[in-house]
Design a protein around this motif. Structure first.
Motif, PDB file in Angstrom:
ATOM      1  N   ILE A  48       0.851  -1.188   0.000  1.00 19.83           N
ATOM      2  CA  ILE A  48       0.000   0.000   0.000  1.00 19.83           C
ATOM      3  C   ILE A  48       0.889   1.241   0.000  1.00 19.83           C
ATOM      4  CG2 ILE A  48      -1.730   1.310   1.295  1.00 19.83           C
ATOM      5  CD1 ILE A  48      -2.791  -1.288   0.059  1.00 19.83           C
ATOM      6  N   LYS A  49       0.629   2.134  -0.947  1.00 21.81           N
ATOM      7  CA  LYS A  49       1.380   3.382  -1.027  1.00 21.81           C
ATOM      8  C   LYS A  49       0.997   4.283   0.141  1.00 21.81           C
ATOM      9  CE  LYS A  49       1.170   3.187  -6.024  1.00 21.81           C
ATOM     10  NZ  LYS A  49       0.477   3.698  -7.190  1.00 21.81           N
ATOM     11  N   PRO A  50       1.970   5.037   0.676  1.00 20.67           N
ATOM     12  CA  PRO A  50       1.619   5.984   1.741  1.00 20.67           C
ATOM     13  C   PRO A  50       0.565   6.973   1.253  1.00 20.67           C
ATOM     14  CG  PRO A  50       4.003   5.794   1.509  1.00 20.67           C
ATOM     15  CD  PRO A  50       3.384   5.049   0.355  1.00 20.67           C
ATOM     16  N   ARG A  51      -0.337   7.327   2.116  1.00 14.83           N
ATOM     17  CA  ARG A  51      -1.401   8.266   1.784  1.00 14.83           C
ATOM     18  C   ARG A  51      -0.816   9.678   1.709  1.00 14.83           C
ATOM     19  NH1 ARG A  51      -4.747   5.097  -0.355  1.00 14.83           N
ATOM     20  NH2 ARG A  51      -2.723   4.256  -0.752  1.00 14.83           N
ATOM     21  N   GLN A  52      -0.923  10.319   0.577  1.00 12.32           N
ATOM     22  CA  GLN A  52      -0.444  11.685   0.389  1.00 12.32           C
ATOM     23  C   GLN A  52      -1.609  12.661   0.547  1.00 12.32           C
ATOM     24  OE1 GLN A  52       2.806  12.451   0.019  1.00 12.32           O
ATOM     25  NE2 GLN A  52       3.150  10.263   0.267  1.00 12.32           N
ATOM     26  N   PRO A  53      -1.401  13.768   1.267  1.00 16.50           N
ATOM     27  CA  PRO A  53      -2.479  14.763   1.403  1.00 16.50           C
ATOM     28  C   PRO A  53      -2.894  15.302   0.036  1.00 16.50           C
ATOM     29  CG  PRO A  53      -0.668  15.233   2.910  1.00 16.50           C
ATOM     30  CD  PRO A  53      -0.196  14.147   1.997  1.00 16.50           C
ATOM     31  N   LYS A  54      -4.191  15.518  -0.114  1.00 20.94           N
ATOM     32  CA  LYS A  54      -4.731  16.096  -1.345  1.00 20.94           C
ATOM     33  C   LYS A  54      -5.438  17.396  -1.019  1.00 20.94           C
ATOM     34  CE  LYS A  54      -5.336  11.860  -3.936  1.00 20.94           C
ATOM     35  NZ  LYS A  54      -6.252  10.988  -4.634  1.00 20.94           N
ATOM     36  N   HIS A  55      -5.356  18.335  -1.945  1.00 19.59           N
ATOM     37  CA  HIS A  55      -6.067  19.607  -1.790  1.00 19.59           C
ATOM     38  C   HIS A  55      -7.251  19.617  -2.747  1.00 19.59           C
ATOM     39  CE1 HIS A  55      -6.405  24.139  -2.503  1.00 19.59           C
ATOM     40  NE2 HIS A  55      -6.995  23.858  -1.370  1.00 19.59           N
ATOM     41  N   LEU A 145      -9.109  -1.045  -3.258  1.00 25.57           N
ATOM     42  CA  LEU A 145     -10.406  -0.808  -3.897  1.00 25.57           C
ATOM     43  C   LEU A 145     -10.678   0.696  -3.971  1.00 25.57           C
ATOM     44  CD1 LEU A 145     -13.729  -2.624  -3.109  1.00 25.57           C
ATOM     45  CD2 LEU A 145     -13.629  -0.161  -3.122  1.00 25.57           C
ATOM     46  N   CYS A 146     -10.473   1.395  -2.866  1.00 29.16           N
ATOM     47  CA  CYS A 146     -10.709   2.847  -2.838  1.00 29.16           C
ATOM     48  C   CYS A 146      -9.793   3.574  -3.812  1.00 29.16           C
ATOM     49  CB  CYS A 146     -10.535   3.380  -1.423  1.00 29.16           C
ATOM     50  SG  CYS A 146     -11.869   2.878  -0.314  1.00 29.16           S
ATOM     51  N   ASP A 147      -8.525   3.179  -3.864  1.00 26.84           N
ATOM     52  CA  ASP A 147      -7.598   3.777  -4.836  1.00 26.84           C
ATOM     53  C   ASP A 147      -8.115   3.578  -6.254  1.00 26.84           C
ATOM     54  OD1 ASP A 147      -5.912   4.564  -2.777  1.00 26.84           O
ATOM     55  OD2 ASP A 147      -4.398   3.016  -3.163  1.00 26.84           O
ATOM     56  N   ASP A 148      -8.633   2.391  -6.535  1.00 29.82           N
ATOM     57  CA  ASP A 148      -9.108   2.058  -7.883  1.00 29.82           C
ATOM     58  C   ASP A 148     -10.331   2.885  -8.309  1.00 29.82           C
ATOM     59  OD1 ASP A 148      -7.097   0.154  -7.972  1.00 29.82           O
ATOM     60  OD2 ASP A 148      -8.458  -1.551  -7.651  1.00 29.82           O
ATOM     61  N   ILE A 149     -11.197   3.242  -7.356  1.00 27.65           N
ATOM     62  CA  ILE A 149     -12.443   3.924  -7.723  1.00 27.65           C
ATOM     63  C   ILE A 149     -12.468   5.404  -7.330  1.00 27.65           C
ATOM     64  CG2 ILE A 149     -13.759   1.774  -7.704  1.00 27.65           C
ATOM     65  CD1 ILE A 149     -14.974   2.616  -5.026  1.00 27.65           C
ATOM     66  N   GLY A 150     -11.347   5.930  -6.850  1.00 32.13           N
ATOM     67  CA  GLY A 150     -11.265   7.360  -6.568  1.00 32.13           C
ATOM     68  C   GLY A 150     -11.886   7.799  -5.254  1.00 32.13           C
ATOM     69  N   VAL A 151     -11.867   6.921  -4.256  1.00 30.41           N
ATOM     70  CA  VAL A 151     -12.351   7.263  -2.924  1.00 30.41           C
ATOM     71  C   VAL A 151     -11.131   7.513  -2.039  1.00 30.41           C
ATOM     72  CG1 VAL A 151     -13.536   6.345  -0.878  1.00 30.41           C
ATOM     73  CG2 VAL A 151     -14.533   6.030  -3.152  1.00 30.41           C
ATOM     74  N   GLU A 152     -11.175   8.596  -1.279  1.00 24.36           N
ATOM     75  CA  GLU A 152     -10.030   8.993  -0.456  1.00 24.36           C
ATOM     76  C   GLU A 152      -9.948   8.170   0.819  1.00 24.36           C
ATOM     77  OE1 GLU A 152      -7.944  11.049  -1.777  1.00 24.36           O
ATOM     78  OE2 GLU A 152      -9.297  11.473  -3.438  1.00 24.36           O
ATOM     79  N   THR A 153      -8.732   7.748   1.153  1.00 23.12           N
ATOM     80  CA  THR A 153      -8.477   7.072   2.424  1.00 23.12           C
ATOM     81  C   THR A 153      -7.367   7.764   3.199  1.00 23.12           C
ATOM     82  OG1 THR A 153      -6.955   5.518   1.365  1.00 23.12           O
ATOM     83  CG2 THR A 153      -9.262   4.808   1.626  1.00 23.12           C
ATOM     84  N   GLY A 154      -6.914   8.886   2.678  1.00 16.22           N
ATOM     85  CA  GLY A 154      -5.864   9.656   3.329  1.00 16.22           C
ATOM     86  C   GLY A 154      -6.342  11.070   3.601  1.00 16.22           C
ATOM     87  N   PRO A 155      -5.434  11.917   4.102  1.00 16.98           N
ATOM     88  CA  PRO A 155      -5.820  13.280   4.443  1.00 16.98           C
ATOM     89  C   PRO A 155      -6.210  14.114   3.233  1.00 16.98           C
ATOM     90  CG  PRO A 155      -3.485  12.891   4.901  1.00 16.98           C
ATOM     91  CD  PRO A 155      -4.047  11.624   4.397  1.00 16.98           C
TER      92      PRO A 155
END
Length: 173
Positions: A48-55, A145-155
């Motif tokens: 799993i890639k580290p969760r990067q903050p998104k703006h 799954l969330c990464d694949d469908i564009g759902v955020e799991t990080g900040p």
């Protein structure tokens, strides 16, 4: 009997406990869990890639929901009939279903309705299914799954980059 969940503008932290399929771990004392945590259980998380903050500057509202249990038809219908709100981030604070296919379908439905969806798995979401060894493996598959469908799991930071609101999904067992 099922109840229809409702949306709220309040944000809260959701804690979960994982049901481990490791008999030695389940019987250990709570004070020494960190030292004795079985390293083989962490293997699924290594990819799993580290969760990067998104703006997300276009998000203007935040709503939250939890315990929607869309494995009940009435609750899935509720999700399908929600009014679209492309300027809103929806926080889904766990307990969609134990069934990964239902979780996928629900998150895809919500993702089409809202500008963004942020998700933290709950205890029901991490229940072990056939072919899944433990809850850590299930967690890794849900993050993918969330990464694949564009759902955020990080900040996520919404609004103004300097004064915006941070939304940070947390896992806690």
């Amino acid at each position: 009997m099922s109840s229809h969940p409702s949306l709220s503008t309040a944000f809260f932290f959701r804690t979960t406990r994982t049901c481990w399929r490791c008999s030695n771990f389940a019987t250990r004392s709570r004070s020494s869990d960190a030292e004795q945590f079985p390293s083989h259980l962490m293997m699924p998380l290594q990819d799993i890639k580290p969760r990067q903050p998104k703006h997300m500057p276009n998000i203007k509202r935040v709503r939250s929901v939890s315990d929607i249990h869309t494995d009940y038809k009435a609750n899935m219908e509720w999700a399908r009939t929600l009014k679209a709100d492309p300027d809103c981030l929806l926080i889904v604070a766990g307990d969609i279903s134990h069934d990964t296919s239902i979780i996928r379908k629900t998150l895809q439905t919500l993702r089409r309705k809202f500008g963004a969806v942020s998700y933290t798995p709950g205890n029901h979401d991490l229940w072990i299914e056939h072919g899944v060894e433990n809850s850590i493996e299930k967690l890794a598959s849900l993050i993918q799954l969330c990464d694949d469908i564009g759902v955020e799991t990080g900040p996520v930071r919404i609004g103004n980059i300097d004064k915006g609101l941070w939304v940070t999904p947390l896992l806690s067992w």
